[in-house]
Design an enzyme around this catalytic site. Sequence first.
Site, PDB file in Angstrom:
ATOM      1  N   ALA A  29      36.522  10.198  33.528  1.00  0.00           N
ATOM      2  CA  ALA A  29      37.003   9.464  34.696  1.00  0.00           C
ATOM      3  C   ALA A  29      36.143   8.234  34.950  1.00  0.00           C
ATOM      4  O   ALA A  29      35.795   7.928  36.090  1.00  0.00           O
ATOM      5  CB  ALA A  29      37.017  10.369  35.928  1.00  0.00           C
ATOM      6  N   ILE A  35      43.531   7.519  33.020  1.00  0.00           N
ATOM      7  CA  ILE A  35      44.221   8.655  33.628  1.00  0.00           C
ATOM      8  C   ILE A  35      43.258   9.463  34.491  1.00  0.00           C
ATOM      9  O   ILE A  35      43.625   9.937  35.572  1.00  0.00           O
ATOM     10  CB  ILE A  35      44.859   9.532  32.535  1.00  0.00           C
ATOM     11  CG1 ILE A  35      45.980   8.759  31.823  1.00  0.00           C
ATOM     12  CG2 ILE A  35      45.403  10.832  33.132  1.00  0.00           C
ATOM     13  CD1 ILE A  35      46.577   9.493  30.627  1.00  0.00           C
ATOM     14  N   SER A 178      48.611  15.288  23.265  1.00  0.00           N
ATOM     15  CA  SER A 178      49.026  13.904  23.023  1.00  0.00           C
ATOM     16  C   SER A 178      50.363  13.766  22.309  1.00  0.00           C
ATOM     17  O   SER A 178      50.630  12.747  21.697  1.00  0.00           O
ATOM     18  CB  SER A 178      47.937  13.181  22.211  1.00  0.00           C
ATOM     19  OG  SER A 178      48.076  11.788  22.312  1.00  0.00           O
ATOM     20  N   TYR A 192      42.376  12.817  15.534  1.00  0.00           N
ATOM     21  CA  TYR A 192      42.715  12.974  16.943  1.00  0.00           C
ATOM     22  C   TYR A 192      43.871  13.950  17.123  1.00  0.00           C
ATOM     23  O   TYR A 192      43.816  14.864  17.955  1.00  0.00           O
ATOM     24  CB  TYR A 192      43.062  11.605  17.524  1.00  0.00           C
ATOM     25  CG  TYR A 192      43.467  11.597  18.975  1.00  0.00           C
ATOM     26  CD1 TYR A 192      42.507  11.629  19.979  1.00  0.00           C
ATOM     27  CD2 TYR A 192      44.805  11.524  19.351  1.00  0.00           C
ATOM     28  CE1 TYR A 192      42.867  11.597  21.323  1.00  0.00           C
ATOM     29  CE2 TYR A 192      45.182  11.496  20.678  1.00  0.00           C
ATOM     30  CZ  TYR A 192      44.222  11.528  21.662  1.00  0.00           C
ATOM     31  OH  TYR A 192      44.595  11.505  22.986  1.00  0.00           O
TER      32      TYR A 192
END
Length: 281
Positions: A29, A35, A178, A192
């Site tokens: 964050a 996000i 994702s 990823y």
Amino acid sequence: MPPLPHPAPEALRRDPLPLRGRTALVTGAGRRDGIGHAVARRLAAHGASVYLHHHVPHDAAMPWGADRPEDVAASVREALADPSARVESGPGDLSDPAVPAELHDRAAAALGGRLDILVANHALSGSDGTLDTIDTAMLDAHWAVDTRSVILLVRAHARHRAALPPRTPGGRVTMMTSGQDIAGGMPGEIAYALQKGALASITRSLATTLAGHAVTVNTVNPGPVDTGYLTGDAYEAVAARFPGGRWGMPDDPARLIAWLATDEADWITGQVIDSEGGFRR
């Protein structure tokens, strides 16, 4: 006592601050365009106290650069809806296996000793490639940050909640995936996609493990979200693949994640939820 089949009328009325008195740790964050920042603001607007995790060196090495942690924290404080709630923040290199548990302990202590909500939003950017170009360093780096650290955070949260009185309400875990299992996958980001796929696959197992501590576990796929990493023709090409003609904004998945943290979502666990705005892959 089991819940009534038909709640009393007063139980149907929506609490304007459904997370009043709850506490949350949101990782990754550290950027106001991200996000994690949007999730933290939503949780704060619902009444929660929030601890913001950041890792400035990671963002500073990316094309979009890093924000000052104090500026991000100030933005979240602006959204606080409960005057008694607070926002704290701190660093953590989650590639270090000792850091997840230490971060969880630090967040709990900063917010009064109890942590209810864990949103594991962080991820490693870059250092990836196709099947032909990835190497062991890329695979190991993504494993350490994207998957191992999340599991260690969840374990720390499970142990923390187990030490509370039985069935203490408000226990929540949200992980991030994702869309690597949808349509054409992510062939240009093998490391990823592999590690995010692992989180999606383990969601139900973790939900079963933590159910005894009254903690729900869900994973959210936010789809393509405009966090400042794409511009120009490439940006417009992605926007055209949404039926609504626009990218997802950080607040789009944040609304879902904040709702999952409320008591209204108490019966939802073990799910991988796509929040992609109808994106056509």
